[in-house]
Design a protein around this motif. Sequence first.
Motif, PDB file in Angstrom:
ATOM      1  N   ALA A 170      -5.119  10.930   4.010  1.00  0.00           N
ATOM      2  CA  ALA A 170      -5.690  12.178   3.499  1.00  0.00           C
ATOM      3  C   ALA A 170      -5.163  12.486   2.100  1.00  0.00           C
ATOM      4  N   GLU A 171      -3.886  12.180   1.846  1.00  0.00           N
ATOM      5  CA  GLU A 171      -3.339  12.424   0.510  1.00  0.00           C
ATOM      6  C   GLU A 171      -4.034  11.559  -0.528  1.00  0.00           C
ATOM      7  N   ILE A 172      -4.373  10.343  -0.156  1.00  0.00           N
ATOM      8  CA  ILE A 172      -5.026   9.444  -1.104  1.00  0.00           C
ATOM      9  C   ILE A 172      -6.370  10.017  -1.536  1.00  0.00           C
ATOM     10  N   TYR A 173      -7.137  10.550  -0.582  1.00  0.00           N
ATOM     11  CA  TYR A 173      -8.418  11.162  -0.927  1.00  0.00           C
ATOM     12  C   TYR A 173      -8.225  12.380  -1.835  1.00  0.00           C
ATOM     13  N   LEU A 174      -7.200  13.178  -1.575  1.00  0.00           N
ATOM     14  CA  LEU A 174      -6.997  14.385  -2.369  1.00  0.00           C
ATOM     15  C   LEU A 174      -6.403  14.074  -3.743  1.00  0.00           C
ATOM     16  N   ILE A 175      -5.578  13.027  -3.835  1.00  0.00           N
ATOM     17  CA  ILE A 175      -5.147  12.544  -5.153  1.00  0.00           C
ATOM     18  C   ILE A 175      -6.360  12.084  -5.946  1.00  0.00           C
ATOM     19  N   ARG A 176      -7.221  11.372  -5.269  1.00  0.00           N
ATOM     20  CA  ARG A 176      -8.435  10.868  -5.919  1.00  0.00           C
ATOM     21  C   ARG A 176      -9.316  12.020  -6.415  1.00  0.00           C
ATOM     22  N   ALA A 177      -9.484  13.032  -5.560  1.00  0.00           N
ATOM     23  CA  ALA A 177     -10.316  14.175  -5.937  1.00  0.00           C
ATOM     24  C   ALA A 177      -9.757  14.879  -7.166  1.00  0.00           C
ATOM     25  N   GLU A 178      -8.442  15.110  -7.180  1.00  0.00           N
ATOM     26  CA  GLU A 178      -7.837  15.821  -8.303  1.00  0.00           C
ATOM     27  C   GLU A 178      -7.872  14.991  -9.581  1.00  0.00           C
ATOM     28  N   SER A 179      -7.661  13.695  -9.451  1.00  0.00           N
ATOM     29  CA  SER A 179      -7.685  12.826 -10.630  1.00  0.00           C
ATOM     30  C   SER A 179      -9.095  12.711 -11.194  1.00  0.00           C
ATOM     31  N   LEU A 180     -10.105  12.605 -10.325  1.00  0.00           N
ATOM     32  CA  LEU A 180     -11.486  12.569 -10.790  1.00  0.00           C
ATOM     33  C   LEU A 180     -11.864  13.879 -11.475  1.00  0.00           C
ATOM     34  N   TYR A 181     -11.355  14.973 -10.936  1.00  0.00           N
ATOM     35  CA  TYR A 181     -11.564  16.265 -11.599  1.00  0.00           C
ATOM     36  C   TYR A 181     -10.954  16.237 -13.003  1.00  0.00           C
ATOM     37  N   GLY A 182      -9.743  15.687 -13.104  1.00  0.00           N
ATOM     38  CA  GLY A 182      -9.091  15.589 -14.400  1.00  0.00           C
ATOM     39  C   GLY A 182      -9.856  14.727 -15.382  1.00  0.00           C
ATOM     40  N   TYR A 242       0.817  -1.208   0.000  1.00  0.00           N
ATOM     41  CA  TYR A 242       0.000   0.000   0.000  1.00  0.00           C
ATOM     42  C   TYR A 242       0.857   1.265   0.000  1.00  0.00           C
ATOM     43  N   ALA A 243       2.022   1.208   0.616  1.00  0.00           N
ATOM     44  CA  ALA A 243       2.942   2.353   0.539  1.00  0.00           C
ATOM     45  C   ALA A 243       3.403   2.556  -0.903  1.00  0.00           C
ATOM     46  N   ALA A 244       3.730   1.453  -1.579  1.00  0.00           N
ATOM     47  CA  ALA A 244       4.140   1.554  -2.983  1.00  0.00           C
ATOM     48  C   ALA A 244       2.992   2.057  -3.850  1.00  0.00           C
ATOM     49  N   LEU A 245       1.764   1.613  -3.561  1.00  0.00           N
ATOM     50  CA  LEU A 245       0.604   2.104  -4.303  1.00  0.00           C
ATOM     51  C   LEU A 245       0.394   3.599  -4.083  1.00  0.00           C
ATOM     52  N   ALA A 246       0.654   4.063  -2.852  1.00  0.00           N
ATOM     53  CA  ALA A 246       0.491   5.489  -2.550  1.00  0.00           C
ATOM     54  C   ALA A 246       1.447   6.325  -3.385  1.00  0.00           C
ATOM     55  N   LEU A 247       2.701   5.913  -3.465  1.00  0.00           N
ATOM     56  CA  LEU A 247       3.656   6.645  -4.293  1.00  0.00           C
ATOM     57  C   LEU A 247       3.284   6.528  -5.766  1.00  0.00           C
ATOM     58  N   MET A 248       2.823   5.358  -6.172  1.00  0.00           N
ATOM     59  CA  MET A 248       2.408   5.186  -7.558  1.00  0.00           C
ATOM     60  C   MET A 248       1.243   6.110  -7.897  1.00  0.00           C
ATOM     61  N   ALA A 249       0.281   6.247  -6.977  1.00  0.00           N
ATOM     62  CA  ALA A 249      -0.850   7.145  -7.199  1.00  0.00           C
ATOM     63  C   ALA A 249      -0.374   8.581  -7.365  1.00  0.00           C
ATOM     64  N   ARG A 250       0.580   8.986  -6.534  1.00  0.00           N
ATOM     65  CA  ARG A 250       1.113  10.351  -6.628  1.00  0.00           C
ATOM     66  C   ARG A 250       1.847  10.560  -7.954  1.00  0.00           C
ATOM     67  N   VAL A 251       2.668   9.600  -8.338  1.00  0.00           N
ATOM     68  CA  VAL A 251       3.406   9.724  -9.595  1.00  0.00           C
ATOM     69  C   VAL A 251       2.434   9.798 -10.766  1.00  0.00           C
ATOM     70  N   ASN A 252       1.421   8.936 -10.774  1.00  0.00           N
ATOM     71  CA  ASN A 252       0.439   8.966 -11.857  1.00  0.00           C
ATOM     72  C   ASN A 252      -0.314  10.293 -11.897  1.00  0.00           C
ATOM     73  N   LEU A 253      -0.622  10.853 -10.731  1.00  0.00           N
ATOM     74  CA  LEU A 253      -1.250  12.171 -10.692  1.00  0.00           C
ATOM     75  C   LEU A 253      -0.342  13.213 -11.325  1.00  0.00           C
ATOM     76  N   TYR A 254       0.922  13.212 -10.931  1.00  0.00           N
ATOM     77  CA  TYR A 254       1.871  14.186 -11.454  1.00  0.00           C
ATOM     78  C   TYR A 254       2.040  14.053 -12.965  1.00  0.00           C
ATOM     79  N   LEU A 255       1.959  12.823 -13.472  1.00  0.00           N
ATOM     80  CA  LEU A 255       2.125  12.572 -14.904  1.00  0.00           C
ATOM     81  C   LEU A 255       0.832  12.796 -15.688  1.00  0.00           C
ATOM     82  N   GLY A 256      -0.255  13.071 -14.977  1.00  0.00           N
ATOM     83  CA  GLY A 256      -1.543  13.245 -15.651  1.00  0.00           C
ATOM     84  C   GLY A 256      -2.212  11.946 -16.026  1.00  0.00           C
ATOM     85  N   ASN A 257      -1.749  10.835 -15.441  1.00  0.00           N
ATOM     86  CA  ASN A 257      -2.372   9.524 -15.680  1.00  0.00           C
ATOM     87  C   ASN A 257      -3.542   9.350 -14.703  1.00  0.00           C
TER      88      ASN A 257
END
Length: 465
Positions: free
Chosen positions: A354-366, A222-237
Amino acid sequence: MKLNFKTMRNSILHICISSIIAANLLLLSACNKLVQVDTPDHLVDSEVLFQSKKGYESAMAGIFILMRALNLSMTNGGLSVYMGMASDELSPTLLGGNYDEFSQNQLLSSNSVVNNFWVYAYRSIYRANLVIENAERNQLLSPTDRDIFLGQALFVRAFLHFYLTQLFGDVPYISSSDYKVNATKGRDNKDFVMKSLLGDLERSVKLLPKEASTDRTAPNYYAALALMARVNLYLGNHEQAIANTDEILKNTSYMLEADLNQVFKIKSREILWQLGNTVSNTAEGVSFIPFNTSTKPTYVLREDLLQSYIATDLRKQSWINSNTISGTTYHYPVKYKSRLMTPIEEYNVVFRLAEIYLIRAESLYGMKQYEEATAALNVVRKRAGLSEYQFANASLLWDAIKGERQNEFFAEWGHRWFDLIRWNTIDAVLGKAKPTWQPYAIYLPIPSKEILLNTYLTQNPGYNE
């Protein structure tokens, strides 16, 4: 197998003499050249170290120890403090040296803090590469143990390259322990580095266990998934980032702490990964919290940040404190509550729910899924004691997402700095907040010492002192 900080520490105490010597040599052998070592003699010693499970445990423990060995290094409070000053979060109450260079965004390539960010990160990457290379060819470990050590080392390599490329832009992506190759490695394109570290994470999530260590200091699936979620957000994935957050949120052992004063405590249920410490509490606590109520804080929150909170926001009440001295009130961060070394009550929290929820919010917005994005955003707002958002248009939702990230992650791991860069708003925000701001300062200078040692490295534009 569950690996946690305490078990890794105990393994070091009971390891055989030869492995102890080898581990110490690994911790001390790297010199200041990128990831070069003076001689290849360490390779013989590493062969001794990687002959047993205890040796691998020692090597991984050594990496995590190094990541927090230096106070206010990149992975030990430095991003929270120095990038907080570089952005629009913190102002120093002291003058001169690093305070002025960071707060005025006028860094020199000889800056010692910047040099330490670079050097300590690449030293840890070098050691992670040793673990990766030995684990990949190891015939002595059980398949389960091999997967855990390999997955942890891949995660560390991805984690450190992520921060390096966010801070410096194009950086060498180091995937080998070959000191001759590394000593002459030039800078790789930022996009290449991000895609390469994403590849490391894709391997890592397939190898790491889903079970969390007792104190959540060992990186897991889950830690690796958290970083992966952040990287994908940054890349616009965005679609991939949403899938990453979906997987994490399915695990009910992770939950937001209702009491904000408990979020950064060792046993917080919100934590996905934290860097443990058996010596002291956090560098942030020591740096941000004044010695007593009559002492001026070294770092104070900027007025614009304070004004971004409404009075009923529990984050303002729980994570911000103040001292009033000679009629002037100084506000400072208190996410971490202890400035004393002991008793140890707080580790350095890296990923939290909390970061996971906010990554999710921004990605859903995208993805233009505005209703779902608002729902994810409201989870974090509700915990902060705020009313739920209901938006009439996408523009207001986007402003709310940016505002929630600012209020949730202030003075925490450089989030604000990285957000301003990736949103392309840094010139507008810091140009207004700081008369000394120049656009070239979005990246730190490549340390001059490293360029002297490796002539294949080039300097970022604007740093021609």
